[in-house]
Design an enzyme around this catalytic site. Structure first.
Site, short mmCIF file in Angstrom:
data_model
loop_
_atom_site.label_atom_id
_atom_site.label_comp_id
_atom_site.label_asym_id
_atom_site.label_seq_id
_atom_site.Cartn_x
_atom_site.Cartn_y
_atom_site.Cartn_z
N GLU A 1 -3.78 -8.01 8.04
CA GLU A 1 -3.63 -9.05 7.16
C GLU A 1 -3.50 -10.26 7.81
OE1 GLU A 1 -0.58 -7.73 4.40
OE2 GLU A 1 -1.19 -5.38 4.55
N ASN B 1 1.42 0.67 8.34
CA ASN B 1 1.17 -0.75 8.35
C ASN B 1 2.50 -1.40 8.06
OD1 ASN B 1 -0.93 -2.77 8.18
ND2 ASN B 1 -0.26 -3.08 5.96
N HIS C 1 1.21 -11.85 9.47
CA HIS C 1 1.20 -13.27 8.78
C HIS C 1 2.01 -14.15 9.46
CE1 HIS C 1 -0.70 -11.21 5.34
NE2 HIS C 1 0.21 -10.40 5.43
N GLU D 1 5.11 -0.79 5.14
CA GLU D 1 6.42 -1.64 4.73
C GLU D 1 7.56 -0.93 4.63
OE1 GLU D 1 5.65 -4.95 2.03
OE2 GLU D 1 4.06 -5.60 3.30
O1 G2I Z 1 2.29 -10.40 0.54
C1 G2I Z 1 1.17 -10.44 1.32
C2 G2I Z 1 0.69 -9.18 1.82
C3 G2I Z 1 1.74 -8.37 2.49
N1 G2I Z 1 1.40 -7.18 2.92
C4 G2I Z 1 0.94 -6.15 1.99
C5 G2I Z 1 -0.01 -6.84 1.17
O2 G2I Z 1 -0.34 -6.06 -0.04
C6 G2I Z 1 0.33 -8.30 0.38
O3 G2I Z 1 -0.77 -8.95 -0.14
C7 G2I Z 1 -0.27 -9.19 -1.28
C8 G2I Z 1 -1.52 -9.96 -2.22
O4 G2I Z 1 -2.09 -10.84 -1.44
C9 G2I Z 1 -0.86 -10.96 -3.37
O5 G2I Z 1 -2.07 -11.12 -4.08
O6 G2I Z 1 0.61 -8.78 -2.12
C10 G2I Z 1 1.13 -9.20 -3.40
C11 G2I Z 1 1.99 -8.37 -4.16
O7 G2I Z 1 1.26 -7.24 -4.07
C12 G2I Z 1 0.12 -9.89 -4.38
O8 G2I Z 1 0.43 -10.60 -5.19
C13 G2I Z 1 0.35 -10.25 -6.40
C14 G2I Z 1 1.19 -10.86 -7.54
O9 G2I Z 1 2.50 -10.37 -7.25
C15 G2I Z 1 0.91 -10.63 -8.91
O10 G2I Z 1 1.71 -11.14 -9.65
C16 G2I Z 1 -0.62 -10.86 -9.17
O11 G2I Z 1 -0.83 -10.10 -10.33
O12 G2I Z 1 -1.24 -10.51 -6.80
C17 G2I Z 1 -1.55 -10.23 -8.04
C18 G2I Z 1 -3.01 -10.37 -8.34
O13 G2I Z 1 -3.22 -11.53 -8.26
#
Ligand code: G2I
Length: 458
Positions: free
Chosen positions: A272, A206, A243, A164
């Site tokens: 993703e 990515n 997405h 990103e």
């Molecule tokens: O946002 C969707 C994806 C976009 N591209 C990069 C990916 O890495 C991203 O994945 C999401 C995860 O699916 C989420 O699960 O990335 C977020 C941010 O890194 C993730 O959210 C985080 C929350 O921000 C945290 O507060 C939480 O502790 O998930 C963590 C674990 O549940």
């Protein structure tokens, strides 16, 4: 004529002699019949040499429904959060791999491959890094990449090296971030560090909102990859996160985007995927995305961003292939059917007296080639198995290791560690369509010179 899977397994091979003796009256070449269609996403994708993966969260691995679907359906795994910078280097120089290892070890024990996500990103940085700048930040980023990619060396199919880094909107330029402010060359520096640390992994850029070919952001990423290829910066793949929802629908030119990136000489992966919606509308969008990948030879696989709707970061949009109870949705069936439609070509020979199906290697055989990354004390070899003019149902590769020893291998069964080493396909990569390829690999100490792989269809 009705062809059953029973007839396939009982009479697996029809030789040209037998066919001639029977006076074959008709030869049909058809795509997968329902009787031999694959019944899981991973197996269905493997028919055309592709993978089908999912994001996995370590915190859900105690859930038996979740793990059951994971084990059954998917042959590639991405850690949803556990390999990010904040997770793996929570304080500077102190690395933490507990949750990431739980996912990696589970995947490897199950014969699944792993996409590493992500080595460098403006988001999900540990607190200590967020406050850094300049040379100190550049060095901290490079050290992070070197340490994490070295720790997992030989275990990762592809790394999202940089995630990103481009801006949304119409600029087509880079996103402002602390990493970007260390100098525009931070991305290529990251790729070089990753290559040095894990020479066997494919290295990907990515991003999201790079699905529509007409968008400035897509064009910006395209120009960067074009420039990297022209200057020899080590990049092997582009990940389209994909997405989708009503604000960001599947673009009509999605396949064009995949093809144009592939034409730069990189693999393309859908990394993703999730599509908000329900029922037949959602199913048809999943069908379109899957078929777009299948239509592009270098689109090597699809990963969905979670298993059940309730596992999703966008749970309210019910964007995944399984409902909260773990049941297959219409979207699942449309993806499975699309993958099966590209499955191996089956040659059916009929005569007035009998019906048989060619299930063996046929006249096409297979070939094997090696890509070797050798450093002082060791090497990673990636072996590409390519089917000849007929689909493969299984393969064996023989390699020679005169001055080296295998320490670790993936995506093949192995006999021995040095001298003559034989490799056979694992469940998910034995079926290779005519002219298509699959890969396996191994890491070793010493020299990988003179491997001289030979392939036999089995
Ligand atoms: O946002 C969707 C994806 C976009 N591209 C990069 C990916 O890495 C991203 O994945 C999401 C995860 O699916 C989420 O699960 O990335 C977020 C941010 O890194 C993730 O959210 C985080 C929350 O921000 C945290 O507060 C939480 O502790 O998930 C963590 C674990 O549940």
């Amino acid at each position: 004529m009705k062809l059953t899977s029973r007839s396939v397994s009982l009479v697996p091979i029809v030789s040209t002699v037998a066919a001639a003796a029977l006076g074959a009256s008709l030869i049909l070449v058809a795509n997968n019949t329902p009787a031999n269609a694959a019944t899981t996403l991973g197996a269905a994708a493997a028919q055309s040499g592709r993978y089908f993966g999912t994001a996995v969260a370590a915190g859900r691995m105690g859930d038996s429904t979740y793990i059951g679907i994971l084990n059954r359906e998917f042959d590639m795994v991405t850690a949803e959060n556990e390999m990010k910078m904040d997770a793996t280097e929570p304080s500077q120089g102190r690395f933490s791999y507990g949750n990431a290892d739980r996912i990696v070890n589970h995947a490897r024990n199950q014969g699944k491959r792993i996409r590493g996500h992500a080595l460098a990103w403006h988001s999900q940085q540990p607190g200590w890094m967020q406050n850094m700048s300049g040379t100190a930040l550049r060095n901290a980023m490079l050290n992070h990449i070197t340490q994490v990619a070295s720790y997992y060396r030989g275990k990762i199919y592809a790394w999202d090296v940089v995630n990103e880094a481009f801006a949304d909107g119409n600029s087509g330029g880079r996103r402002d971030s602390n990493l970007q402010r260390t100098g525009n060359d931070w991305i290529e520096a990251a790729f070089r560090a990753a290559r040095a640390a894990d020479p066997g992994a494919k290295l990907c850029y990515n991003d999201y909102n790079t699905d529509d070919w007409s968008h400035a952001k897509t064009q910006g990423v395209y120009r960067m990859v074009q420039d990297f290829k022209a200057r020899g910066v080590p990049i092997d793949c582009v990940g389209l996160q994909s997405h989708f929802n009503s604000q960001s629908p599947v673009p009509s030119n999605y396949q064009t985007t995949l093809q144009n990136f592939a034409n730069l000489g990189v693999d393309v992966q859908i990394t993703e995927l999730d599509i908000e919606g329900s029922g037949s509308g959602q199913a048809s969008n999943y069908d379109r995305v899957t078929r777009a990948c299948l239509a592009v030879a270098r689109c090597t696989g699809i990963t969905v961003w979670g298993i059940r709707d309730t596992d999703s970061w966008r749970a309210n949009g019910t964007p995944l292939l399984f409902d909260g109870g773990g049941n297959k949705k219409a979207a699942y069936t449309s993806v499975l059917n699309a993958l099966n439609s590209a499955g191996p070509t089956t040659t059916t020979t009929t005569s007035t007296t009998t019906t048989t199906t060619s299930n063996g290697p046929g006249p096409g055989g297979c070939t094997a080639s090696v890509s070797l990354n050798q450093w002082n004390e060791g090497f990673v070899a990636t072996i590409k198995v390519t089917a000849g003019s007929a689909a493969l149902r299984g393969w064996q590769v023989t390699t020679t290791l005169s001055n080296g020893t295998v320490t670790n291998s993936w995506s093949a069964n192995r006999s021995g560690t040095n001298g003559t080493v034989n490799w056979t396909n694992v469940d998910y990569n034995g079926s290779v369509a005519a002219g298509q390829s699959t890969e396996f690999g191994f890491q070793g100490t010493g020299s990988g010179a003179g491997l001289d792989p030979t392939c036999t269809a089995s």
